[in-house]
Design an enzyme around this catalytic site. Sequence first.
Site, PDB file in Angstrom:
ATOM      1  CE1 TYR A  12     -48.386  60.949  11.267  1.00 49.20           C
ATOM      2  CE2 TYR A  12     -46.996  62.631  10.258  1.00 49.20           C
ATOM      3  CZ  TYR A  12     -47.841  62.226  11.281  1.00 49.20           C
ATOM      4  OH  TYR A  12     -48.131  63.088  12.301  1.00 49.20           O
ATOM      5  CG  LEU A  85     -37.891  59.472  -1.337  1.00 46.93           C
ATOM      6  CD1 LEU A  85     -36.467  59.141  -1.778  1.00 46.93           C
ATOM      7  CD2 LEU A  85     -38.509  58.282  -0.593  1.00 46.93           C
ATOM      8  CE  LYS A  86     -41.779  61.416   6.490  1.00 45.91           C
ATOM      9  NZ  LYS A  86     -42.819  61.483   7.466  1.00 45.91           N
ATOM     10  CB  SER A 125     -43.137  71.461   2.612  1.00 43.36           C
ATOM     11  OG  SER A 125     -42.366  71.868   3.703  1.00 43.36           O
ATOM     12  CE1 TYR A 150     -39.716  66.616   1.047  1.00 47.59           C
ATOM     13  CE2 TYR A 150     -39.488  68.472   2.567  1.00 47.59           C
ATOM     14  CZ  TYR A 150     -40.269  67.480   1.976  1.00 47.59           C
ATOM     15  OH  TYR A 150     -41.594  67.383   2.310  1.00 47.59           O
ATOM     16  CE  LYS A 154     -42.789  67.709  -1.006  1.00 46.32           C
ATOM     17  NZ  LYS A 154     -43.884  66.824  -1.396  1.00 46.32           N
ATOM     18  CG  PHE A 219     -30.939  70.534  17.260  1.00 48.00           C
ATOM     19  CD1 PHE A 219     -29.866  69.902  17.887  1.00 48.00           C
ATOM     20  CD2 PHE A 219     -31.781  69.757  16.463  1.00 48.00           C
ATOM     21  CE1 PHE A 219     -29.634  68.542  17.712  1.00 48.00           C
ATOM     22  CE2 PHE A 219     -31.555  68.409  16.280  1.00 48.00           C
ATOM     23  CZ  PHE A 219     -30.478  67.794  16.910  1.00 48.00           C
ATOM     24  NE  ARG A 296     -32.697  70.483  12.569  1.00 47.70           N
ATOM     25  CZ  ARG A 296     -33.898  69.907  12.554  1.00 47.70           C
ATOM     26  NH1 ARG A 296     -34.009  68.619  12.841  1.00 47.70           N
ATOM     27  NH2 ARG A 296     -34.986  70.580  12.284  1.00 47.70           N
ATOM     28  N   GLY A 298     -29.063  74.980   8.966  1.00 48.48           N
ATOM     29  CA  GLY A 298     -30.217  75.090   8.059  1.00 48.48           C
ATOM     30  C   GLY A 298     -31.514  75.466   8.755  1.00 48.48           C
TER      31      GLY A 298
HETATM   32  P1  NAD Z   1     -44.259  59.159   4.316  1.00 46.61           P
HETATM   33  O1  NAD Z   1     -42.852  58.846   3.957  1.00 46.61           O
HETATM   34  O2  NAD Z   1     -44.814  58.554   5.539  1.00 46.61           O
HETATM   35  O3  NAD Z   1     -45.218  58.788   3.102  1.00 46.61           O
HETATM   36  C1  NAD Z   1     -44.841  58.907   1.766  1.00 46.61           C
HETATM   37  C2  NAD Z   1     -45.307  57.659   1.034  1.00 46.61           C
HETATM   38  O4  NAD Z   1     -44.924  57.753  -0.351  1.00 46.61           O
HETATM   39  C3  NAD Z   1     -44.661  56.372   1.567  1.00 46.61           C
HETATM   40  O5  NAD Z   1     -45.677  55.401   1.757  1.00 46.61           O
HETATM   41  C4  NAD Z   1     -43.706  55.954   0.469  1.00 46.61           C
HETATM   42  O6  NAD Z   1     -43.540  54.565   0.407  1.00 46.61           O
HETATM   43  C5  NAD Z   1     -44.386  56.508  -0.764  1.00 46.61           C
HETATM   44  N1  NAD Z   1     -43.501  56.782  -1.892  1.00 46.61           N
HETATM   45  C6  NAD Z   1     -42.355  57.512  -1.898  1.00 46.61           C
HETATM   46  N2  NAD Z   1     -41.842  57.548  -3.146  1.00 46.61           N
HETATM   47  C7  NAD Z   1     -42.703  56.856  -3.941  1.00 46.61           C
HETATM   48  C8  NAD Z   1     -42.749  56.566  -5.327  1.00 46.61           C
HETATM   49  N3  NAD Z   1     -41.782  56.984  -6.162  1.00 46.61           N
HETATM   50  N4  NAD Z   1     -43.775  55.837  -5.801  1.00 46.61           N
HETATM   51  C9  NAD Z   1     -44.755  55.408  -4.975  1.00 46.61           C
HETATM   52  N5  NAD Z   1     -44.777  55.662  -3.656  1.00 46.61           N
HETATM   53  C10 NAD Z   1     -43.754  56.369  -3.154  1.00 46.61           C
HETATM   54  O7  NAD Z   1     -44.367  60.767   4.348  1.00 46.61           O
HETATM   55  P2  NAD Z   1     -45.547  61.698   4.874  1.00 46.61           P
HETATM   56  O8  NAD Z   1     -45.061  62.387   6.085  1.00 46.61           O
HETATM   57  O9  NAD Z   1     -46.831  60.956   4.905  1.00 46.61           O
HETATM   58  O10 NAD Z   1     -45.565  62.803   3.727  1.00 46.61           O
HETATM   59  C11 NAD Z   1     -46.535  62.789   2.700  1.00 46.61           C
HETATM   60  C12 NAD Z   1     -46.316  63.985   1.802  1.00 46.61           C
HETATM   61  O11 NAD Z   1     -46.430  65.181   2.572  1.00 46.61           O
HETATM   62  C13 NAD Z   1     -44.945  64.053   1.136  1.00 46.61           C
HETATM   63  O12 NAD Z   1     -45.104  64.579  -0.159  1.00 46.61           O
HETATM   64  C14 NAD Z   1     -44.174  65.013   2.010  1.00 46.61           C
HETATM   65  O13 NAD Z   1     -43.134  65.653   1.285  1.00 46.61           O
HETATM   66  C15 NAD Z   1     -45.277  65.991   2.374  1.00 46.61           C
HETATM   67  N6  NAD Z   1     -45.031  66.764   3.603  1.00 46.61           N
HETATM   68  C16 NAD Z   1     -44.853  66.093   4.792  1.00 46.61           C
HETATM   69  C17 NAD Z   1     -44.632  66.816   5.965  1.00 46.61           C
HETATM   70  C18 NAD Z   1     -44.406  66.126   7.279  1.00 46.61           C
HETATM   71  O14 NAD Z   1     -44.035  66.804   8.237  1.00 46.61           O
HETATM   72  N7  NAD Z   1     -44.623  64.826   7.393  1.00 46.61           N
HETATM   73  C19 NAD Z   1     -44.618  68.217   5.924  1.00 46.61           C
HETATM   74  C20 NAD Z   1     -44.799  68.863   4.693  1.00 46.61           C
HETATM   75  C21 NAD Z   1     -45.024  68.108   3.538  1.00 46.61           C
HETATM   76  C1  WQD Z   2     -38.716  71.112  14.803  1.00 45.81           C
HETATM   77  C2  WQD Z   2     -37.905  71.964  15.768  1.00 45.81           C
HETATM   78  C3  WQD Z   2     -35.532  71.801  15.503  1.00 45.81           C
HETATM   79  C4  WQD Z   2     -35.058  67.689  16.766  1.00 45.81           C
HETATM   80  C5  WQD Z   2     -39.551  69.371   9.328  1.00 45.81           C
HETATM   81  C6  WQD Z   2     -38.956  68.896   8.061  1.00 45.81           C
HETATM   82  C7  WQD Z   2     -39.501  69.652   6.919  1.00 45.81           C
HETATM   83  C8  WQD Z   2     -41.008  69.749   6.917  1.00 45.81           C
HETATM   84  C9  WQD Z   2     -41.575  70.086   8.222  1.00 45.81           C
HETATM   85  C10 WQD Z   2     -41.819  68.251   5.250  1.00 45.81           C
HETATM   86  C11 WQD Z   2     -36.726  72.637  15.082  1.00 45.81           C
HETATM   87  C12 WQD Z   2     -35.957  71.292  16.846  1.00 45.81           C
HETATM   88  C13 WQD Z   2     -35.603  68.914  16.446  1.00 45.81           C
HETATM   89  C14 WQD Z   2     -34.244  67.594  17.946  1.00 45.81           C
HETATM   90  C15 WQD Z   2     -34.593  69.927  18.356  1.00 45.81           C
HETATM   91  N1  WQD Z   2     -41.517  68.476   6.483  1.00 45.81           N
HETATM   92  N2  WQD Z   2     -35.371  70.001  17.199  1.00 45.81           N
HETATM   93  N3  WQD Z   2     -34.062  68.732  18.690  1.00 45.81           N
HETATM   94  O1  WQD Z   2     -37.248  71.286  10.991  1.00 45.81           O
HETATM   95  O2  WQD Z   2     -39.478  72.389  11.387  1.00 45.81           O
HETATM   96  O3  WQD Z   2     -39.206  70.705   9.609  1.00 45.81           O
HETATM   97  O4  WQD Z   2     -40.956  69.277   9.245  1.00 45.81           O
HETATM   98  O5  WQD Z   2     -41.923  69.044   4.358  1.00 45.81           O
HETATM   99  O6  WQD Z   2     -39.071  68.979   5.779  1.00 45.81           O
HETATM  100  O7  WQD Z   2     -37.547  69.059   8.131  1.00 45.81           O
HETATM  101  O8  WQD Z   2     -39.171  69.977  12.015  1.00 45.81           O
HETATM  102  O9  WQD Z   2     -39.358  68.276  13.774  1.00 45.81           O
HETATM  103  O10 WQD Z   2     -37.166  68.472  12.524  1.00 45.81           O
HETATM  104  O11 WQD Z   2     -37.817  70.273  14.099  1.00 45.81           O
HETATM  105  O12 WQD Z   2     -34.360  70.923  19.046  1.00 45.81           O
HETATM  106  O13 WQD Z   2     -33.697  66.556  18.284  1.00 45.81           O
HETATM  107  O14 WQD Z   2     -37.349  71.105  16.771  1.00 45.81           O
HETATM  108  O15 WQD Z   2     -34.355  72.539  15.593  1.00 45.81           O
HETATM  109  O16 WQD Z   2     -36.622  73.907  15.629  1.00 45.81           O
HETATM  110  P1  WQD Z   2     -38.697  71.172  11.031  1.00 45.81           P
HETATM  111  P2  WQD Z   2     -38.357  69.145  13.091  1.00 45.81           P
END
Ligand code: NAD
Ligand code: WQD
Length: 339
Positions: A12, A85-86, A125, A150, A154, A219, A296, A298
């Site tokens: 993404y 993984l996330k 994160s 998770y 980080k 939630f 929810r 956590g």
């Molecule tokens: P995503 O799952 O869409 O992308 C992650 C990519 O990494 C995928 O293409 C997956 O195939 C690849 N991948 C996973 N493990 C791998 C491995 N061992 N070797 C090679 N490729 C691998 O996730 P995203 O939302 O794009 O997140 C990207 C980064 O940002 C992650 O590190 C995630 O923890 C961090 N992050 C995401 C969010 C969010 O809300 N999306 C928030 C905070 C931090």
């Molecule tokens: C947002 C708000 C829920 C679903 C996530 C990841 C975290 C980090 C950031 C990577 C919360 C509420 C949700 C639903 C709801 N990503 N909710 N009904 O929890 O802030 O964090 O993104 O690092 O790993 O967990 O995001 O989108 O899950 O929730 O009421 O069906 O929406 O309780 O308050 P969150 P979220």
Amino acid sequence: MDKIVVTGGAGYIGSITAVELLRMGFEVLVVDNFANSSPGALGRIGAVAGRRPMLVEADCADAAQMRGVFAAHPDVVGAVHFAALKSVAQSVAHPLRYYRHNVQSTMVLLDELCQRGLPLVYSSSCLVYGRPERLPVSESTPLSEPASPYASTKRVSEGMIAQAVEAHPGLRAVVLRYFNPIGAHPSGLLGERPNGRPENLIPLLLDVAMGRRDAIKVFGSDYPTRDGTCIRDYFHVVDLAQAHVLALGRLLGRKAEQPYEVFNIGSGSGVSVLEMIDAFEQAAGRRITRLMAPRRPGDIPAIWADTAMARDVLGWRPQLTLHEALRSAWLWASRASEP
Ligand code: NAD
Ligand code: WQD
């Protein structure tokens, strides 16, 4: 052209960042094992950016495979490490899998970067702040107990990067602590494709709007917030991609004041769940049925970012609105469901 390794570049945030890097004139080498993405993303990145990234299909946690990647591309000048993984819920069920993909991959990559004196931009994160006592959180807010494996991966990865930078004079890193990135590329070609059952608010709202689900569960409505629902800091993923371009430019131009820097990346303001649902209804032009549900486990009541460091030091500020983010998410979901 400077060549950048983008691990997880088919995912993404990685795919949208790859577009911005290609547009800025970088050569992009995506390293992905498609654990949560598919090779089709590479063609779409190429279509949007007008230039295709290179691809190596490899597991970033596998030292031999990563050694092979760097040996085959001695002209790489830096790395952005998205691969991870996330899913918070999945990390509770499979903690070791999460440490392998998230922590081991960072260790393996750091090893390669150390040997070559190359800089790293790392995806962290806001979850590293745990349950903060004061809001908004700044980079100097003390980190508290991670609430899930998770979040712990980080936190551990950040510590490992900081220690490696301290021990190896050639190594430099910028850690970006993302809050809640949402939305898609405005082309509608790149966005979030959750694997299996979505857990996060926006993918679930999109499911309701597309008629794949009847209602959104809210939630918790008894939190100590303005309307009783949780508050988060949502911002556009394209703005997040820009933050990576700036961080990389800072490292490559040796403009960083310290070899290890951390920046919060968010909008700087908090929006409640109910406010998000209202904003989504406006952006998508669809009514969303909501059901009040229990809290929810956590979840923290509220978190949003102090973004002064990102603005004043990194030179980053969000350019796009919540409405634009939600519109782009809706366009992406509508396109993805086309036959
Ligand atoms: P995503 O799952 O869409 O992308 C992650 C990519 O990494 C995928 O293409 C997956 O195939 C690849 N991948 C996973 N493990 C791998 C491995 N061992 N070797 C090679 N490729 C691998 O996730 P995203 O939302 O794009 O997140 C990207 C980064 O940002 C992650 O590190 C995630 O923890 C961090 N992050 C995401 C969010 C969010 O809300 N999306 C928030 C905070 C931090
Ligand atoms: C947002 C708000 C829920 C679903 C996530 C990841 C975290 C980090 C950031 C990577 C919360 C509420 C949700 C639903 C709801 N990503 N909710 N009904 O929890 O802030 O964090 O993104 O690092 O790993 O967990 O995001 O989108 O899950 O929730 O009421 O069906 O929406 O309780 O308050 P969150 P979220």
